[in-house]
Design a protein around this motif. Structure first.
Motif, PDB file in Angstrom:
ATOM      1  N   PRO A  89       0.692  -1.309   0.029  1.00  0.00           N
ATOM      2  CA  PRO A  89       0.127   0.001   0.162  1.00  0.00           C
ATOM      3  C   PRO A  89       0.890   1.224   0.076  1.00  0.00           C
ATOM      4  O   PRO A  89       0.611   2.289  -0.738  1.00  0.00           O
ATOM      5  N   ARG A  90       1.913   1.329   0.667  1.00  0.00           N
ATOM      6  CA  ARG A  90       2.757   2.504   0.788  1.00  0.00           C
ATOM      7  C   ARG A  90       3.432   2.796  -0.506  1.00  0.00           C
ATOM      8  O   ARG A  90       3.355   4.041  -1.009  1.00  0.00           O
ATOM      9  N   ALA A  91       4.014   1.611  -1.331  1.00  0.00           N
ATOM     10  CA  ALA A  91       4.305   2.034  -2.683  1.00  0.00           C
ATOM     11  C   ALA A  91       3.520   2.371  -3.660  1.00  0.00           C
ATOM     12  O   ALA A  91       3.456   3.140  -4.423  1.00  0.00           O
ATOM     13  N   TRP A  92       2.006   1.994  -3.609  1.00  0.00           N
ATOM     14  CA  TRP A  92       0.970   2.341  -4.228  1.00  0.00           C
ATOM     15  C   TRP A  92       0.415   3.825  -4.256  1.00  0.00           C
ATOM     16  O   TRP A  92       0.434   4.462  -5.198  1.00  0.00           O
ATOM     17  N   TRP A  93       0.470   4.172  -2.824  1.00  0.00           N
ATOM     18  CA  TRP A  93       0.154   5.601  -2.745  1.00  0.00           C
ATOM     19  C   TRP A  93       1.398   6.824  -2.978  1.00  0.00           C
ATOM     20  O   TRP A  93       1.053   7.751  -3.561  1.00  0.00           O
ATOM     21  N   ARG A  94       2.464   6.026  -2.967  1.00  0.00           N
ATOM     22  CA  ARG A  94       3.555   7.005  -3.199  1.00  0.00           C
ATOM     23  C   ARG A  94       3.479   7.031  -5.009  1.00  0.00           C
ATOM     24  O   ARG A  94       4.190   8.003  -5.394  1.00  0.00           O
ATOM     25  N   GLU A  95       3.211   6.140  -5.689  1.00  0.00           N
ATOM     26  CA  GLU A  95       2.920   6.247  -7.175  1.00  0.00           C
ATOM     27  C   GLU A  95       1.916   7.089  -7.570  1.00  0.00           C
ATOM     28  O   GLU A  95       2.029   7.828  -8.489  1.00  0.00           O
ATOM     29  N   ILE A  96       0.833   7.195  -6.826  1.00  0.00           N
ATOM     30  CA  ILE A  96      -0.325   8.039  -6.826  1.00  0.00           C
ATOM     31  C   ILE A  96       0.285   9.487  -6.975  1.00  0.00           C
ATOM     32  O   ILE A  96      -0.218  10.414  -7.818  1.00  0.00           O
ATOM     33  N   PHE A  97       1.053   9.826  -5.877  1.00  0.00           N
ATOM     34  CA  PHE A  97       1.661  11.210  -5.735  1.00  0.00           C
ATOM     35  C   PHE A  97       2.866  11.673  -6.641  1.00  0.00           C
ATOM     36  O   PHE A  97       2.926  12.834  -6.927  1.00  0.00           O
ATOM     37  N   ARG A  98       3.521  10.726  -6.951  1.00  0.00           N
ATOM     38  CA  ARG A  98       4.784  11.286  -7.536  1.00  0.00           C
ATOM     39  C   ARG A  98       5.135  10.539  -8.802  1.00  0.00           C
ATOM     40  O   ARG A  98       5.849  10.826  -9.689  1.00  0.00           O
ATOM     41  N   GLY A  99       4.279   9.529  -9.329  1.00  0.00           N
ATOM     42  CA  GLY A  99       4.449   8.641 -10.404  1.00  0.00           C
ATOM     43  C   GLY A  99       5.309   7.496 -10.484  1.00  0.00           C
ATOM     44  O   GLY A  99       5.919   7.276  -9.222  1.00  0.00           O
ATOM     45  N   SER A 100       5.500   6.883 -11.171  1.00  0.00           N
ATOM     46  CA  SER A 100       6.223   5.120 -11.303  1.00  0.00           C
ATOM     47  C   SER A 100       7.550   5.651 -11.217  1.00  0.00           C
ATOM     48  O   SER A 100       8.122   6.935 -11.539  1.00  0.00           O
ATOM     49  N   LYS A 101       8.292   4.820 -10.606  1.00  0.00           N
ATOM     50  CA  LYS A 101       9.675   4.931 -10.204  1.00  0.00           C
ATOM     51  C   LYS A 101      10.382   4.860 -11.766  1.00  0.00           C
ATOM     52  O   LYS A 101      11.606   5.671 -12.044  1.00  0.00           O
ATOM     53  N   SER A 102      10.093   4.184 -12.756  1.00  0.00           N
ATOM     54  CA  SER A 102      10.467   4.329 -14.011  1.00  0.00           C
ATOM     55  C   SER A 102      10.657   5.524 -14.778  1.00  0.00           C
ATOM     56  O   SER A 102      11.414   5.833 -15.496  1.00  0.00           O
ATOM     57  N   ARG A 103       9.216   6.120 -14.570  1.00  0.00           N
ATOM     58  CA  ARG A 103       8.995   7.461 -15.156  1.00  0.00           C
ATOM     59  C   ARG A 103       9.999   8.440 -14.509  1.00  0.00           C
ATOM     60  O   ARG A 103      10.569   9.322 -15.111  1.00  0.00           O
ATOM     61  N   LEU A 104      10.218   8.253 -13.252  1.00  0.00           N
ATOM     62  CA  LEU A 104      11.178   9.312 -12.411  1.00  0.00           C
ATOM     63  C   LEU A 104      12.353   9.088 -12.995  1.00  0.00           C
ATOM     64  O   LEU A 104      13.191  10.164 -13.126  1.00  0.00           O
ATOM     65  N   GLU A 105      12.880   7.761 -13.197  1.00  0.00           N
ATOM     66  CA  GLU A 105      14.167   7.744 -13.269  1.00  0.00           C
ATOM     67  C   GLU A 105      14.544   8.031 -14.726  1.00  0.00           C
ATOM     68  O   GLU A 105      15.618   8.695 -15.185  1.00  0.00           O
ATOM     69  N   PHE A 106      13.745   7.916 -15.681  1.00  0.00           N
ATOM     70  CA  PHE A 106      13.745   8.368 -17.088  1.00  0.00           C
ATOM     71  C   PHE A 106      13.822   9.911 -17.102  1.00  0.00           C
ATOM     72  O   PHE A 106      14.819  10.433 -17.724  1.00  0.00           O
ATOM     73  N   ASP A 107      12.851  10.595 -16.487  1.00  0.00           N
ATOM     74  CA  ASP A 107      12.984  11.934 -16.439  1.00  0.00           C
ATOM     75  C   ASP A 107      14.211  12.422 -15.713  1.00  0.00           C
ATOM     76  O   ASP A 107      15.215  13.654 -16.312  1.00  0.00           O
ATOM     77  N   HIS A 108      14.777  12.037 -14.616  1.00  0.00           N
ATOM     78  CA  HIS A 108      15.972  12.390 -13.920  1.00  0.00           C
ATOM     79  C   HIS A 108      17.301  12.184 -14.682  1.00  0.00           C
ATOM     80  O   HIS A 108      18.138  12.997 -14.790  1.00  0.00           O
ATOM     81  N   ALA A 109      17.393  11.114 -15.485  1.00  0.00           N
ATOM     82  CA  ALA A 109      18.241  10.547 -15.925  1.00  0.00           C
ATOM     83  C   ALA A 109      18.523  11.713 -17.360  1.00  0.00           C
ATOM     84  O   ALA A 109      19.815  12.201 -17.523  1.00  0.00           O
ATOM     85  N   LEU A 110      17.433  12.304 -17.844  1.00  0.00           N
ATOM     86  CA  LEU A 110      17.477  13.209 -18.814  1.00  0.00           C
ATOM     87  C   LEU A 110      18.053  14.569 -18.229  1.00  0.00           C
ATOM     88  O   LEU A 110      18.977  15.447 -19.131  1.00  0.00           O
ATOM     89  N   ALA A 111      17.578  14.796 -17.126  1.00  0.00           N
ATOM     90  CA  ALA A 111      17.826  16.109 -16.384  1.00  0.00           C
ATOM     91  C   ALA A 111      19.128  16.215 -16.144  1.00  0.00           C
ATOM     92  O   ALA A 111      19.920  17.178 -16.092  1.00  0.00           O
ATOM     93  N   LEU A 112      19.878  14.967 -15.398  1.00  0.00           N
ATOM     94  CA  LEU A 112      21.203  14.863 -15.038  1.00  0.00           C
ATOM     95  C   LEU A 112      22.041  15.304 -16.308  1.00  0.00           C
ATOM     96  O   LEU A 112      23.151  15.817 -16.158  1.00  0.00           O
ATOM     97  N   ARG A 113      21.660  14.547 -17.411  1.00  0.00           N
ATOM     98  CA  ARG A 113      22.699  14.474 -18.482  1.00  0.00           C
ATOM     99  C   ARG A 113      22.633  16.179 -19.307  1.00  0.00           C
ATOM    100  O   ARG A 113      23.658  16.695 -19.854  1.00  0.00           O
ATOM    101  N   ARG A 114      21.439  16.637 -19.070  1.00  0.00           N
ATOM    102  CA  ARG A 114      21.424  18.006 -19.743  1.00  0.00           C
ATOM    103  C   ARG A 114      22.110  19.057 -18.509  1.00  0.00           C
ATOM    104  O   ARG A 114      22.684  19.984 -19.079  1.00  0.00           O
ATOM    105  N   HIS A 115      22.452  18.689 -17.405  1.00  0.00           N
ATOM    106  CA  HIS A 115      23.131  19.387 -16.399  1.00  0.00           C
ATOM    107  C   HIS A 115      24.747  19.107 -16.533  1.00  0.00           C
ATOM    108  O   HIS A 115      25.651  19.731 -15.836  1.00  0.00           O
ATOM    109  N   GLY A 116      25.025  18.108 -17.646  1.00  0.00           N
ATOM    110  CA  GLY A 116      26.252  17.754 -17.821  1.00  0.00           C
ATOM    111  C   GLY A 116      26.933  16.695 -16.503  1.00  0.00           C
ATOM    112  O   GLY A 116      28.101  16.600 -16.456  1.00  0.00           O
ATOM    113  N   ILE A 117      25.845  16.189 -16.011  1.00  0.00           N
ATOM    114  CA  ILE A 117      26.287  15.328 -14.907  1.00  0.00           C
ATOM    115  C   ILE A 117      26.185  13.806 -15.686  1.00  0.00           C
ATOM    116  O   ILE A 117      24.964  13.287 -16.235  1.00  0.00           O
ATOM    117  N   ALA A 118      27.099  12.843 -15.680  1.00  0.00           N
ATOM    118  CA  ALA A 118      27.162  11.627 -16.289  1.00  0.00           C
ATOM    119  C   ALA A 118      26.131  10.970 -15.564  1.00  0.00           C
ATOM    120  O   ALA A 118      26.069  10.418 -14.211  1.00  0.00           O
TER     121      ALA A 118
END
Length: 575
Positions: A89-118
């Protein structure tokens, strides 16, 4: 919808545009978002995940209740597929508020590379359920030459370790200047490749990364403490100093403090790291008696206990059925048989072959002990819990594999503990007897080496908030006695008298030292010079100086004589 609202108010980062816009693909019950780099590998229909699994193109790299990590080899390249699950249930509610972990990792990977961070190169993310929490997937390009940083550190020369420390300091400074904080920056979340004569770091496990303004000194220190928790146990002071100097040198968004202030900040990081580690270790004391990724609860009839998850299930069930069977088997060598316990060797099947472990049975000598076992941890359970806790603290001991209890009248009675055997070892009493038989020069070399290593180990034990009320010579093994006895390293065993989880004051430290000293009182191979060398290593003269050592010497001497007199009055031999 909720994620979009949170993006507008700034609580969740917007999807960055670096690397091209992802293309939506709906195929085979999956909803994919594929970048142009992914299209080159998958084609227009998106990732055929089920076909890869069906055709045997995937290799499982990691598997637990939260995620499965696959490596997929394709003709045009190799990729990593991380399958994330919603396992409560905790993981279910967490995804309701912030989205799936896969989507977050996808977005964050692009953001890091845009900042010049490997960071890992994202290719696509997808899910089975488009609008509700559920299973999701994150696909990245495989870096063939990359290894986890903790494995990369193994066997490095001091020069290479300094270079790695310097580069890691530069990377962390760049991240903090860019407003990026990784809330779990342990070495397992850093991949290393060696390029151009120096290491290159790549971030992984990106779902919880936070973006914002450049970190202040306070925020920076908070994040550095999390990173330092691992390194304080495994890296030298020189390595950590090299990291700190590089970090300070490359920070550009903070005013450079004076050298005195920087030295105070470095000490503050070390002090807060010690406190953070202590809280972490203490919080894990109950973890070893619960079912989780590492440990499992066991019960069969009147026998119950716990075991590590990597023991074969058939072997565990065999011991549950009859824990006394190994003690009746003549093939098992008896190491000890006394009124309180029996110890035998036991062959244990593992994934790499059969290995020999130590199996100990704790007898219940009176009904009083039976009642005490109901109100507190039994001797077997203390050995199990404290053994794992000492390993968490980076202290050498035999790893417990299984603990069992028979139950009578609702109380734990006979206890059974299975632990790994310390390789090429003999206890300190036996090892000292072997050293005594050596020529005088060789004997002095061995005892001097042991005095230093024992002093350092006990100092480290006390610094990590562990006291040992029964720190006698038979409870210390010297591992690696062949081929060079002097190179043997001490290992703590028989942990019933261990008291972890609170700061060890001077009184308890002196008593611990005196108990060990009493084991060698008037021993012909141990001189006063050896005792002073031990005390010098324990007090770390090279770091803290020699002031006050005579007070320690006199205190240990008084407690040693008191222990000897006590044993003489009770008629107990002094081990």
């Amino acid at each position: 919808m909720l994620r979009g609202v949170l993006q507008i108010v700034g609580l969740v980062p917007r999807a960055p545009v670096g690397g091209g816009r992802p293309r939506a693909v709906h195929t085979g019950g999956y909803h994919w978002h594929v970048l142009p780099a992914g299209d080159e590998l998958f084609g227009p229909d998106g990732p055929p995940l089920e076909a890869w699994i069906r055709d045997g193109a995937v290799e499982v790299l990691k598997l637990n209740s939260q995620r499965t990590v696959y490596r997929v080899a394709l003709p045009d390249g190799t990729m990593i597929v991380k399958q994330c699950r919603v396992n409560g249930p905790r993981a279910w509610w967490r995804e309701i508020f912030r989205g799936s972990k896969s989507r977050l990792e996808f977005d964050h990977a692009l953001a890091l590379r845009r900042h010049g961070i490997a960071a890992v190169e994202p290719l696509a993310w997808g899910s089975r359920h488009r609008y509700s929490p559920g299973e999701s997937f994150f696909l990245t390009r495989w870096e063939a030459n990359a290894v986890p940083f903790e494995k990369y550190l193994e066997g490095l020369s001091p020069i290479d370790r300094r270079a790695s420390s310097h580069e890691l300091g530069r990377v962390m400074a760049h991240m903090h200047d860019a407003g990026v904080a990784h809330p779990d920056p342990h070495p397992g979340n850093l991949l290393v490749t060696f390029e151009g004569g120096r290491p290159r770091f790549t971030l992984i496990d990106l779902h919880a990364i936070r973006f914002g303004r450049p970190l202040t000194w306070r925020q920076s220190l908070d994040n550095l403490v999390l990173l330092n928790r691992w390194f304080q146990l495994r890296a030298t002071r020189t390595d950590r100093r090299a990291f700190w100097r590089a970090y300070v040198q490359h920070r550009t968004t903070l005013p450079t403090a004076c050298p005195v202030a920087l030295a105070k900040l470095a000490k503050e990081v070390e002090r807060r790291t010690e406190q953070s580690n202590a809280r972490f270790w203490n919080s894990r004391l109950d973890r070893y008696q619960k079912s989780n990724r590492q440990y499992q609860r066991l019960r069969r009839g009147s026998v119950a206990g716990h075991a590590v998850r990597d023991l074969p299930a058939a072997f565990v069930q065999e011991l549950l059925a009859d824990p006394d069977a190994p003690f009746r088997d003549p093939a098992n060598k008896v190491l000890k048989d006394s009124r309180s316990s029996t110890v035998v060797t036991l062959s244990v099947p593992t994934a790499t072959g059969t290995t020999v472990a130590i199996f100990k049975r704790f007898r219940v000598k009176s009904p009083v002990i039976l009642a005490k076992n109901k109100l507190r941890r039994s001797t077997a359970m203390r050995s199990w819990s404290f053994g794992h806790n000492l390993l968490d603290r980076g202290l050498p001991t035999a790893r417990p594999l299984l603990v069992l209890h028979r139950h009578r009248l609702g109380c734990p009675s006979e206890g059974y503990l299975l632990a790994e055997r310390v390789p090429d070892a003999m206890d300190l009493v036996e090892a000292t007897a072997v050293a005594t038989a050596k020529p005088a020069a060789e004997r002095r070399r061995i005892v001097r080496s042991w005095s230093n290593s024992l002093g350092r180990l006990i100092r480290l034990m006390h610094e990590k908030q562990v006291a040992h009320r029964d720190l006698k010579a038979p409870n210390i093994l010297m591992s690696g006695v062949h081929p060079d006895l002097a190179a043997a390293v001490p290992v703590l065993i028989d942990l019933v008298g261990v008291v972890p989880g609170r700061a060890v004051d001077r009184t308890d430290r002196v008593k611990n030292l005196a108990r060990l000293n009493a084991s060698f009182i008037r021993h012909p191979a141990v001189t006063r010079t050896d005792c002073l060398r031990f005390l010098r290593a324990y007090l770390a003269w090279g770091l803290h100086g020699s002031e006050g050592w005579k007070d320690w010497w006199r205190g240990v001497s008084r407690e040693t004589l008191a222990k000897v007199a006590k044993n003489q009055r009770s008629g107990r031999p002094l081990a």
